[in-house]
Design a protein around this motif. Sequence first.
Motif, PDB file in Angstrom:
ATOM      1  N   ASP A 507       0.755  -1.412   0.250  1.00  0.00           N
ATOM      2  CA  ASP A 507       0.302   0.037  -0.455  1.00  0.00           C
ATOM      3  C   ASP A 507       0.905   1.355  -0.078  1.00  0.00           C
ATOM      4  OD1 ASP A 507      -2.495  -1.674   0.356  1.00  0.00           O
ATOM      5  OD2 ASP A 507      -1.984  -1.836   2.526  1.00  0.00           O
ATOM      6  N   GLY A 508       0.155   2.427  -0.607  1.00  0.00           N
ATOM      7  CA  GLY A 508       0.793   3.776  -0.106  1.00  0.00           C
ATOM      8  C   GLY A 508       0.411   4.575   0.692  1.00  0.00           C
ATOM      9  N   VAL A 509      -0.482   4.318   1.714  1.00  0.00           N
ATOM     10  CA  VAL A 509      -0.802   5.311   2.793  1.00  0.00           C
ATOM     11  C   VAL A 509       0.161   6.766   2.748  1.00  0.00           C
ATOM     12  CG1 VAL A 509      -2.925   5.432   4.103  1.00  0.00           C
ATOM     13  CG2 VAL A 509      -2.553   3.934   3.250  1.00  0.00           C
ATOM     14  N   CYS A 510       0.145   7.353   2.309  1.00  0.00           N
ATOM     15  CA  CYS A 510       0.757   8.647   2.610  1.00  0.00           C
ATOM     16  C   CYS A 510       0.533   9.929   3.440  1.00  0.00           C
ATOM     17  CB  CYS A 510       1.654   8.661   1.412  1.00  0.00           C
ATOM     18  SG  CYS A 510       2.728   8.225   0.924  1.00  0.00           S
ATOM     19  N   HIS A 511       1.333  10.617   4.847  1.00  0.00           N
ATOM     20  CA  HIS A 511       0.126  11.193   5.282  1.00  0.00           C
ATOM     21  C   HIS A 511       1.376  12.505   5.234  1.00  0.00           C
ATOM     22  CE1 HIS A 511      -1.161   7.649   7.405  1.00  0.00           C
ATOM     23  NE2 HIS A 511      -1.788   8.318   7.880  1.00  0.00           N
ATOM     24  N   VAL A 512      -0.171  13.429   5.789  1.00  0.00           N
ATOM     25  CA  VAL A 512       0.352  15.071   5.635  1.00  0.00           C
ATOM     26  C   VAL A 512       0.311  15.317   7.263  1.00  0.00           C
ATOM     27  CG1 VAL A 512       1.265  17.063   4.455  1.00  0.00           C
ATOM     28  CG2 VAL A 512       0.775  15.785   3.190  1.00  0.00           C
ATOM     29  N   TYR A 513       1.569  16.264   7.964  1.00  0.00           N
ATOM     30  CA  TYR A 513       0.652  16.155   9.317  1.00  0.00           C
ATOM     31  C   TYR A 513       0.994  17.658   9.240  1.00  0.00           C
ATOM     32  CZ  TYR A 513       1.012  17.635  13.786  1.00  0.00           C
ATOM     33  OH  TYR A 513       1.068  18.077  15.326  1.00  0.00           O
ATOM     34  N   ILE A 514       0.241  18.761   9.638  1.00  0.00           N
ATOM     35  CA  ILE A 514       0.421  19.745   8.934  1.00  0.00           C
ATOM     36  C   ILE A 514       0.417  20.479  11.117  1.00  0.00           C
ATOM     37  CG2 ILE A 514      -0.538  22.494   8.950  1.00  0.00           C
ATOM     38  CD1 ILE A 514      -1.788  21.595   7.016  1.00  0.00           C
ATOM     39  N   ASN A 539       3.034   7.295  -4.052  1.00  0.00           N
ATOM     40  CA  ASN A 539       3.789   8.029  -3.145  1.00  0.00           C
ATOM     41  C   ASN A 539       2.766   9.913  -2.866  1.00  0.00           C
ATOM     42  OD1 ASN A 539       3.934   9.808  -5.332  1.00  0.00           O
ATOM     43  ND2 ASN A 539       6.422   9.909  -5.280  1.00  0.00           N
ATOM     44  N   ALA A 540       1.557   9.852  -3.616  1.00  0.00           N
ATOM     45  CA  ALA A 540       0.538  10.854  -3.206  1.00  0.00           C
ATOM     46  C   ALA A 540      -0.142  10.214  -2.197  1.00  0.00           C
ATOM     47  CB  ALA A 540      -0.287  10.559  -4.654  1.00  0.00           C
ATOM     48  N   MET A 541      -0.356  11.749  -1.378  1.00  0.00           N
ATOM     49  CA  MET A 541      -1.335  12.517   0.068  1.00  0.00           C
ATOM     50  C   MET A 541      -2.541  11.295  -0.129  1.00  0.00           C
ATOM     51  SD  MET A 541      -2.323  15.884   1.969  1.00  0.00           S
ATOM     52  CE  MET A 541      -3.734  15.380   1.124  1.00  0.00           C
TER      53      MET A 541
END
Length: 692
Positions: A507-514, A539-541
Amino acid sequence: MATADRTRTFMKDVKRLIIKFGTDPSLSWQVGTAVVTRNDGRLALGRLGALCEQVKELNTLGYEVILVTSGAVGVGKQRLKYRKLVNSSFADLQKPQMELDGKACAAVGQSGLMALYDMLFTQLDVSSSQLLVTDNDFENPNFRERLRDTVESLLDLKVIPVFNENDAVSTRKAPYEDSSGIFWDNDSLAGLLAMELRADLLVLLSDVDGLYNGPPNDPQSKLIHTYIKDKHHNEITFGDKSRVGRGGMTAKVKAAIVASTSGTPVVITRIGTLFHKDASLWEPSKDVTSQEMAVSARGSSRRLQDLSSDERKKILLDVADALEANIDLIRTENEADVAAAQDAGYEKSLIARLTLKPGKITSLAKSIRTLANMDDPINQILKRMEVAENLVLEKTSCPLGVLLIVFESRPDALVQIASLAIRSGNGLLLKGGKEAMRSNAVLHKVITGAIPENVGEKLIGLVTSRDEIADLLKLDDVIDLVIPRGSNKLVSQIKASTKIPVLGHADGVCHVYIDKSADMDMAKRIVMDAKIDYPAACNAMETLLVHKDLMKSPGLDDILLSLKTEGVSVYGGPIAHEVLGAPKASSLHHEYSAPACTVEFVDDVQAAIDHIHRYGSSHTDCIVTTDDKVAETFLRKVDSAAVVHNASTRFSDGARFGLGAEVGISTGRIHARGPVGVEGLLTTRWYMDFLV
C-alpha cells in the motif's frame, strides 16, 4: 524504426488505405459486421458519424482513404417492410408474408445509404462519391483501367470514393446468398479493390476486437494478433452469416488472406488481427518455457557483466536513442491500450497510470542517459583488508542475478526497470498487466532491439500469459528476486505463492501532518502538490492530519477549499467528520489512488506519529512545521521508508532521490528500503588473493 516491432513497421509507409464499413446486423459471435448498426438492425448514426469524422481526419492528414460499405440490402429491407406495413390492411397482415426480393431491397436501400454518407461528409466539409460495381465489371480490362483512373482523379481532389456492390443489377440470382464470381460480398470486394488500386493497407472494421480462435465471450478464447495460416487455420471455427448481408468473420478472413498474400497488409479490427504475407517469418521457432526464459536471462546477464563499463554505458545510450526514434509508434500503441481500457470501463486511476503523457518518453530517455553517466555500480571495491601477510581480502559489489518484475498498468515502469537491470548487470523477466499489452510489447521490442548480439535480447524477457507467472514463481533456483508493483492483492498473492525473496510494498497510504506552528501558505503548496500532482501515484497524499489548534483556522479552510476546487473528494475521520461535516471515511487505512483524501485532527505530533504507525503503510510521511524540535521528533520517530520535513511526499521517487530511475519503492526492512535504484539490485561477494 529498425528497432520497432516488425509486425507494425509496415505502418510507416502507409499512404493509401481502404476501409470497409459493415452496416448489416449480425447474428453470431464470429460475424462481427454490425459496426454501425443497433441491435434492432437500424443504423447507429452516432457510431457512423464518429467513423466519418475519423475518415475526415485521415483525409486532412494527407492519407488517401477509400471506403467500401455494405448495408444497402439491410437498409432497403427496413424501408420496404415499413412501407408494406403502412399499405397493408389488417386482413393482409394475417396472410403468410412473402420474403422481400433482395434486389429490390438493394435498389431502395442504396440511395438512402449514399444520401446518409453524403450528408455526414458534407457536414464535415468533405466531398464523397458513389461507385457501384458488379463482379462482371472486373472481367473487362478496359473497365478496370477506367476505374483506376477515376479513383486516382477523385483522390487527387481529396474526394472520398465510396464503393458498394450494385446488388440491384447483379447477375447472380440471389446476390445476397450466392458466393460465386470474382467477388461475392463487400468484404471480398474490399480485398479485390486493395489489389486493384494498389492500397498500402486494408482495414476491415468489426464489432469484435479481432479474430479469435473461439467465441469472443468464451474466457478460453484467445485473440489472434497476427494470423499465421499454418498455425491458426485449423483451430478457428466460424459462426453463422449475417441475417441480411453475406458478410461474417469467414468472409473477412477469406478476403484478408487473398489480399495479404498479394502484398496488401490487412487488419481486422477493433484492437486488431493482422494479416501479412511475411507473418510466418515473425513466428518464434518454438515456444519458450518459463525455465528456459529464466535460464536465458541469466546467461545473457553473465555476458553483460563481461563487458567493460563503457560498453554497458553505450547500451543504455542506445536504448534512450531507440525510444526517442520510436516515439510515434509507442504513442500509437499506448493510445490503443488506453482506448481499449476506457471501452472496458476500467477505473480512472488505472487509466491514468496506463497513459504515457506527451513528453513522457523523452523524459524517460533523459533519465536513462543520466543513469548511463553515473559511476559503474558493478565490481566496486567496498572493503579491502590484509588478513595475513600477502593475503588480501576484498568485498565487491555484484548483480543479484535474475529479477522477476510483475507490474500493473504502468508501461513507463517497464522502461525504468529495464534500464536499471542493464546498468546493474542483471537478467530480467517482465510481466505487465493485460491492459498495457500493446504498450509493453512495443517498448520491450524497442529496448531489446538496442541490446547487442554478444549479450543477447533474451537478457530481458517479456512474459505474455498469466499461466507462466505461476511457473516462474516456482523457479527459486534460477530467479533471485521478485519485485511486484501493483495492488495490495497482487503483492499479497505473490508473497504467498513463492519461495523467492519478494521486494516491494502493498500500500501507499502516505500522510501529511500540519503542525500548529506550520506556515499555512507552505502547507497549502505541499498538500496541493502531494494530492493533485499525480493522484494515482503510490507516493501521493492519502491522509491529511491537522493539529487540533488549527481546527477553525482560515488557513485550513483555504486548503480544504482549494482541494475541493481541484475536484478532490474530502472524507473525514471520526473527529473531522463531526467538525467539518465531511462524509465519513470508510477506513483510516485507505489508498484512494484518485482525487480523494481523508482529513483527521490530532492532539499533537506524538498523536500524529501514533496515527501514522497504526493506519499508515510505512511508505512516505511528511510534517509541515517551523518548530525544529517538533520536526526532529517526527523525523526520528516515524518508522517509514521515507520521512520528509516541509516537502511534498511526491519527492519520494528514485529520480528525485538522484537514483536515475527506480524499480519500485520498498516498505520492507530487509535488503533495500524506500525508492530502489541500482544499489538495491546489487549484492556482494568476497575475493581473496594471495599476493606472490
